[in-house]
Design a protein around this motif. Structure first.
Motif, PDB file in Angstrom:
ATOM      1  N   GLN A   2      -3.272 -10.310  -0.303  1.00 19.43           N
ATOM      2  CA  GLN A   2      -2.536 -11.927  -0.629  1.00 19.43           C
ATOM      3  C   GLN A   2      -2.335 -11.879  -2.045  1.00 19.43           C
ATOM      4  OE1 GLN A   2      -6.215 -14.719  -0.310  1.00 19.43           O
ATOM      5  NE2 GLN A   2      -4.613 -16.380   0.231  1.00 19.43           N
ATOM      6  N   ASP A   3      -1.209 -12.198  -2.244  1.00 21.22           N
ATOM      7  CA  ASP A   3      -0.741 -12.471  -3.975  1.00 21.22           C
ATOM      8  C   ASP A   3      -1.685 -13.565  -4.787  1.00 21.22           C
ATOM      9  OD1 ASP A   3       0.173 -14.588  -2.967  1.00 21.22           O
ATOM     10  OD2 ASP A   3       2.477 -13.614  -3.231  1.00 21.22           O
ATOM     11  N   LYS A   4      -0.907 -14.168  -6.048  1.00 21.04           N
ATOM     12  CA  LYS A   4      -1.726 -15.086  -6.524  1.00 21.04           C
ATOM     13  C   LYS A   4      -1.244 -16.518  -5.944  1.00 21.04           C
ATOM     14  CE  LYS A   4      -1.891 -12.124 -10.644  1.00 21.04           C
ATOM     15  NZ  LYS A   4      -1.792 -12.361 -12.546  1.00 21.04           N
ATOM     16  N   SER A   5       0.063 -15.844  -5.591  1.00 18.43           N
ATOM     17  CA  SER A   5       0.182 -17.749  -4.584  1.00 18.43           C
ATOM     18  C   SER A   5       0.187 -17.925  -3.560  1.00 18.43           C
ATOM     19  CB  SER A   5       2.106 -17.470  -5.021  1.00 18.43           C
ATOM     20  OG  SER A   5       2.450 -16.650  -4.302  1.00 18.43           O
ATOM     21  N   GLY A   6      -0.839 -17.586  -2.561  1.00 18.22           N
ATOM     22  CA  GLY A   6      -1.717 -17.401  -2.253  1.00 18.22           C
ATOM     23  C   GLY A   6      -0.881 -16.867  -0.034  1.00 18.22           C
ATOM     24  N   GLN A   7       0.419 -15.992  -0.840  1.00 18.42           N
ATOM     25  CA  GLN A   7       1.332 -15.688   0.592  1.00 18.42           C
ATOM     26  C   GLN A   7       0.770 -13.477   0.442  1.00 18.42           C
ATOM     27  OE1 GLN A   7       5.149 -15.969  -0.220  1.00 18.42           O
ATOM     28  NE2 GLN A   7       4.917 -18.335  -0.259  1.00 18.42           N
ATOM     29  N   TYR A   8       0.727 -13.251   1.984  1.00 22.97           N
ATOM     30  CA  TYR A   8       0.340 -12.659   1.802  1.00 22.97           C
ATOM     31  C   TYR A   8       1.999 -11.101   2.250  1.00 22.97           C
ATOM     32  CZ  TYR A   8      -3.937 -13.991   4.415  1.00 22.97           C
ATOM     33  OH  TYR A   8      -5.156 -14.558   4.367  1.00 22.97           O
ATOM     34  N   LYS A   9       1.552 -10.298   1.541  1.00 22.40           N
ATOM     35  CA  LYS A   9       2.027  -9.049   1.346  1.00 22.40           C
ATOM     36  C   LYS A   9       1.325  -8.178   2.305  1.00 22.40           C
ATOM     37  CE  LYS A   9       4.077 -10.129  -3.342  1.00 22.40           C
ATOM     38  NZ  LYS A   9       4.243  -9.528  -4.677  1.00 22.40           N
ATOM     39  N   MET A  10       3.273  -7.509   3.016  1.00 21.44           N
ATOM     40  CA  MET A  10       2.872  -6.644   3.794  1.00 21.44           C
ATOM     41  C   MET A  10       3.227  -5.113   2.691  1.00 21.44           C
ATOM     42  SD  MET A  10       3.575  -7.451   7.177  1.00 21.44           S
ATOM     43  CE  MET A  10       5.505  -8.292   7.082  1.00 21.44           C
ATOM     44  N   LYS A  11       1.972  -3.957   2.739  1.00 18.48           N
ATOM     45  CA  LYS A  11       1.926  -2.702   2.427  1.00 18.48           C
ATOM     46  C   LYS A  11       1.680  -1.681   3.575  1.00 18.48           C
ATOM     47  CE  LYS A  11       0.070   0.489  -1.488  1.00 18.48           C
ATOM     48  NZ  LYS A  11      -1.146   0.927  -2.010  1.00 18.48           N
ATOM     49  N   SER A  12       2.973  -1.411   4.268  1.00 17.40           N
ATOM     50  CA  SER A  12       2.893  -0.292   4.841  1.00 17.40           C
ATOM     51  C   SER A  12       2.347   1.473   4.610  1.00 17.40           C
ATOM     52  CB  SER A  12       4.262   0.351   5.636  1.00 17.40           C
ATOM     53  OG  SER A  12       3.872   1.599   6.593  1.00 17.40           O
ATOM     54  N   LEU A  13       1.273   1.795   5.212  1.00 19.79           N
ATOM     55  CA  LEU A  13       0.733   2.917   4.754  1.00 19.79           C
ATOM     56  C   LEU A  13       0.917   4.411   5.697  1.00 19.79           C
ATOM     57  CD1 LEU A  13      -3.592   1.430   4.870  1.00 19.79           C
ATOM     58  CD2 LEU A  13      -1.535   1.715   2.903  1.00 19.79           C
ATOM     59  N   TRP A  14       2.415   4.090   6.638  1.00 25.54           N
ATOM     60  CA  TRP A  14       2.519   5.587   7.470  1.00 25.54           C
ATOM     61  C   TRP A  14       2.280   6.394   7.235  1.00 25.54           C
ATOM     62  CZ3 TRP A  14       6.589   8.457   6.235  1.00 25.54           C
ATOM     63  CH2 TRP A  14       7.143   8.123   5.302  1.00 25.54           C
ATOM     64  N   PRO A  15       2.611   7.059   5.155  1.00 24.90           N
ATOM     65  CA  PRO A  15       2.053   8.417   5.688  1.00 24.90           C
ATOM     66  C   PRO A  15       1.152   8.808   5.976  1.00 24.90           C
ATOM     67  CG  PRO A  15       2.936   7.046   3.599  1.00 24.90           C
ATOM     68  CD  PRO A  15       2.568   6.010   4.432  1.00 24.90           C
ATOM     69  N   HIS A  16       0.288   8.310   6.173  1.00 25.44           N
ATOM     70  CA  HIS A  16      -1.661   8.690   7.142  1.00 25.44           C
ATOM     71  C   HIS A  16      -0.863   9.401   7.718  1.00 25.44           C
ATOM     72  CE1 HIS A  16      -4.317   7.672   3.750  1.00 25.44           C
ATOM     73  NE2 HIS A  16      -3.844   7.081   3.106  1.00 25.44           N
ATOM     74  N   LYS A  17      -0.398   8.497   8.521  1.00 26.67           N
ATOM     75  CA  LYS A  17      -0.029   8.527  10.585  1.00 26.67           C
ATOM     76  C   LYS A  17       0.730   9.893   9.892  1.00 26.67           C
ATOM     77  CE  LYS A  17       0.535   5.026  13.190  1.00 26.67           C
ATOM     78  NZ  LYS A  17       1.634   4.401  13.638  1.00 26.67           N
ATOM     79  N   ALA A  18       1.690   9.915   9.697  1.00 27.91           N
ATOM     80  CA  ALA A  18       3.360  10.926   9.285  1.00 27.91           C
ATOM     81  C   ALA A  18       2.753  11.803   8.766  1.00 27.91           C
ATOM     82  CB  ALA A  18       4.350  10.455   8.919  1.00 27.91           C
ATOM     83  N   LEU A  19       1.364  12.097   8.329  1.00 30.05           N
ATOM     84  CA  LEU A  19       1.094  13.947   7.184  1.00 30.05           C
ATOM     85  C   LEU A  19       1.108  15.128   8.407  1.00 30.05           C
ATOM     86  CD1 LEU A  19      -0.090  14.276   4.580  1.00 30.05           C
ATOM     87  CD2 LEU A  19      -2.770  14.226   6.109  1.00 30.05           C
ATOM     88  N   PRO A  20       0.925  15.323   9.865  1.00 31.59           N
ATOM     89  CA  PRO A  20       1.282  16.530   9.969  1.00 31.59           C
ATOM     90  C   PRO A  20       2.576  16.674  10.176  1.00 31.59           C
ATOM     91  CG  PRO A  20      -0.559  14.848  11.115  1.00 31.59           C
ATOM     92  CD  PRO A  20      -0.440  14.470  10.248  1.00 31.59           C
ATOM     93  N   TYR A  21       3.343  15.585  10.881  1.00 36.73           N
ATOM     94  CA  TYR A  21       4.817  16.041  11.078  1.00 36.73           C
ATOM     95  C   TYR A  21       5.250  16.046  10.096  1.00 36.73           C
ATOM     96  CZ  TYR A  21       2.867  13.621  15.345  1.00 36.73           C
ATOM     97  OH  TYR A  21       2.274  13.634  16.123  1.00 36.73           O
ATOM     98  N   SER A  22       4.915  15.821   8.644  1.00 35.50           N
ATOM     99  CA  SER A  22       5.595  15.686   7.330  1.00 35.50           C
ATOM    100  C   SER A  22       5.563  17.259   6.867  1.00 35.50           C
ATOM    101  CB  SER A  22       5.738  14.565   6.263  1.00 35.50           C
ATOM    102  OG  SER A  22       3.902  14.833   6.042  1.00 35.50           O
ATOM    103  N   LEU A  23       4.399  17.547   7.141  1.00 37.19           N
ATOM    104  CA  LEU A  23       4.097  19.822   6.831  1.00 37.19           C
ATOM    105  C   LEU A  23       5.118  20.180   7.499  1.00 37.19           C
ATOM    106  CD1 LEU A  23      -0.139  18.926   6.325  1.00 37.19           C
ATOM    107  CD2 LEU A  23       1.343  19.302   4.728  1.00 37.19           C
ATOM    108  N   LEU A  24       4.879  19.635   9.302  1.00 35.44           N
ATOM    109  CA  LEU A  24       5.695  20.616  10.153  1.00 35.44           C
ATOM    110  C   LEU A  24       7.271  20.275   9.223  1.00 35.44           C
ATOM    111  CD1 LEU A  24       6.301  21.988  12.811  1.00 35.44           C
ATOM    112  CD2 LEU A  24       6.202  20.090  13.363  1.00 35.44           C
ATOM    113  N   ALA A  25       7.838  19.575   9.140  1.00 34.67           N
ATOM    114  CA  ALA A  25       9.295  19.131   8.653  1.00 34.67           C
ATOM    115  C   ALA A  25       9.510  19.861   7.226  1.00 34.67           C
ATOM    116  CB  ALA A  25       9.491  17.882   8.274  1.00 34.67           C
ATOM    117  N   LEU A  26       8.586  20.252   6.409  1.00 37.80           N
ATOM    118  CA  LEU A  26       8.352  20.790   5.374  1.00 37.80           C
ATOM    119  C   LEU A  26       8.100  22.410   5.560  1.00 37.80           C
ATOM    120  CD1 LEU A  26       8.223  20.592   1.770  1.00 37.80           C
ATOM    121  CD2 LEU A  26       5.229  20.802   2.370  1.00 37.80           C
TER     122      LEU A  26
END
Length: 453
Positions: A154-178
């Motif tokens: 929630q920001d100062k104006s009271g609205q909700y901002k969304m922030k994706s945390l997908w790097p945690h889920k994609a960690l093993p597959y990103s290492l395989l791609a690397l």
């Protein structure tokens, strides 16, 4: 003659034989005449009979010297390796091999670590569901939050901002791609450069050893001709003529290596391989900096489960707090990846800088071979060509070059000998070791000068 002398003058145990005492005057005169003729014949020789055997000693000594020289030259010949065909040929430089195993193997190791942590600890997140939730409802919350993996802030104006945390889920597959991306330059080298490089190395290594063997066989032939030659003047005249006409040189290999200076296919592939490694390393830095750095320290996040059929349920809270149980693994993977690839960058740059200079020590050793004077003729130009790549791989395959150890020893002995000004090639040095002088002897030169004033 000796028989007659034995019959007339051979003493017995007690003096002269009775038969000799009873011979008539005619027999004595004949015996004396035979002895006189024998003595007159022996006087025709310059030395007495005991000394007549002395000239045989130099002949025996020379025979032993020539035999020892032949044995020495035979031992200096390299064995024929047509059957083995150099099975242990290295087609990757040691540093390139280290970069390959590290750049490809390390992400795979980290990927196995991430999967092992996920399978051992169960759910990678732990959500703090309300106390009135059942076990199945709590499991549903964790499953929904892990599938979405979005942080509601929630920001100062009271609205909700969304922030994706997908790097945690994609960690093993990103290492395989690397790992796959880091293996692409290796595949490029294997299919674009290795076939041509292996054929070049097989030919050059074989020709270097054959050229050394030809030099040794040439010295053996020179030694045999010197033994059979009755006139040393003829031998040395023919030898000097052969040197002037450059009969002792085998220019095929030198011309082939000179042609490789005008070829750039191997060096282009090598440059492309290392450049791709640097590009993929830079992309890795960008990925880690842009996606991992933003979620590197975030251990908890707020998850919304009021979606779908649960959107109208008033007893369900708007947000549920969850904690990432795999954050430590995520941080270890990110930091270790940055550290390892940072260490690999100087190694890759060093591999590229090797193409900017010649391996002159290897070339100076093989300057002992006839018609291999790339250095002395200053035939080396810009080092960024296929010849420099081949020289790097010859250095890596130095164990396959049997002639290199022999020529290294000869170079050391050449620097310590007093007649090094007369030694240019292995032919000159082995000629000197075999007992032949590298140049025409002075007494033969003076004799020719006396005959032709």
């Amino acid at each position: 003659m000796r028989k007659w002398a034995h019959l007339s003058l051979d003493p017995g145990l007690n003096g002269w034989r009775p038969e000799a005492a009873r011979t008539n005057n005619t027999t004595n005169e004949q015996a004396a005449r035979v002895l006189t003729n024998a003595i007159s014949k022996t006087n025709d020789y310059p030395e007495s009979p005991p000394a007549a055997s002395a000239p045989q000693k130099p002949g025996n000594t020379m025979s032993l010297a020539h035999t020892a020289a032949e044995y020495m030259l035979s031992d200096a010949l390299l064995p024929d390796r047509r059957g083995s065909r150099l099975k242990g040929l290295r087609l990757e430089l040691p540093l390139d091999q280290m970069v390959k195993f590290t750049a490809v193997g390390f992400p795979l190791l980290l990927m196995s670590l991430a999967f092992a942590q996920e399978f051992s600890s169960g759910s990678p997140i732990s959500c703090f569901s309300p106390s009135n939730f059942s076990v199945r409802q709590a499991a549903y919350v964790e499953s929904t939050c892990w599938d979405s993996l979005v942080h509601h802030e929630q920001d100062k104006s009271g609205q909700y901002k969304m922030k994706s945390l997908w790097p945690h889920k994609a960690l093993p597959y990103s290492l395989l791609a690397l790992a796959v991306a880091m293996y692409l330059p290796v595949l490029l080298w294997q299919y674009a450069a290795v076939p041509a490089l292996s054929s070049d190395l097989l030919f050059i290594i074989s020709e270097l050893d054959k050229s050394y063997n030809r030099s040794i066989r040439l010295v053996q032939h020179m030694l045999k001709i010197r033994q059979k030659s009755s006139d040393p003047h003829v031998f040395w005249d023919e030898l000097e003529k052969a040197r002037k006409e450059r009969y002792f040189e085998f220019p095929l290999l030198e011309r082939y290596l000179a042609c490789k200076q005008r070829s750039h296919s191997l060096v282009a592939t090598y440059l492309l391989r290392n450049s791709l490694l640097l590009v993929f390393t830079s992309v890795t830095y960008l990925y880690l900096g842009h996606f991992h750095l933003g979620v590197f320290f975030q251990e908890e996040f707020s998850c919304s489960v009021k979606t779908g059929l649960l959107s109208d349920e008033s007893h369900i809270p708007e947000l549920i707090t969850c904690r990432l149980t795999s954050l430590s693994v995520f941080q270890i993977v990110s930091l270790s990846s940055v550290a390892i690839y940072t260490l690999l960058v100087p190694v890759i740059i060093y591999n590229l800088t090797q193409l900017c200079r010649w391996d002159k020590r290897l070339l100076s050793i093989y300057e002992m071979l006839p018609a291999f004077d790339l250095l002395s003729r200053k035939m080396l130009g810009c080092p960024i060509n296929d010849l420099n790549v081949i020289l790097l791989f010859l250095r890596a395959n130095i164990s396959e070059l049997i002639s290199f150890s022999w020529l290294s020893v000869l170079c050391v002995l050449k620097d310590t000998t007093s007649e090094k000004h007369n030694i240019d090639t292995v032919v000159d040095f082995m000629t000197l070791l075999a007992g032949l002088e590298p140049s025409k002897p002075k007494h033969l030169t003076h004799r020719v000068g006396d005959e032709n004033p």
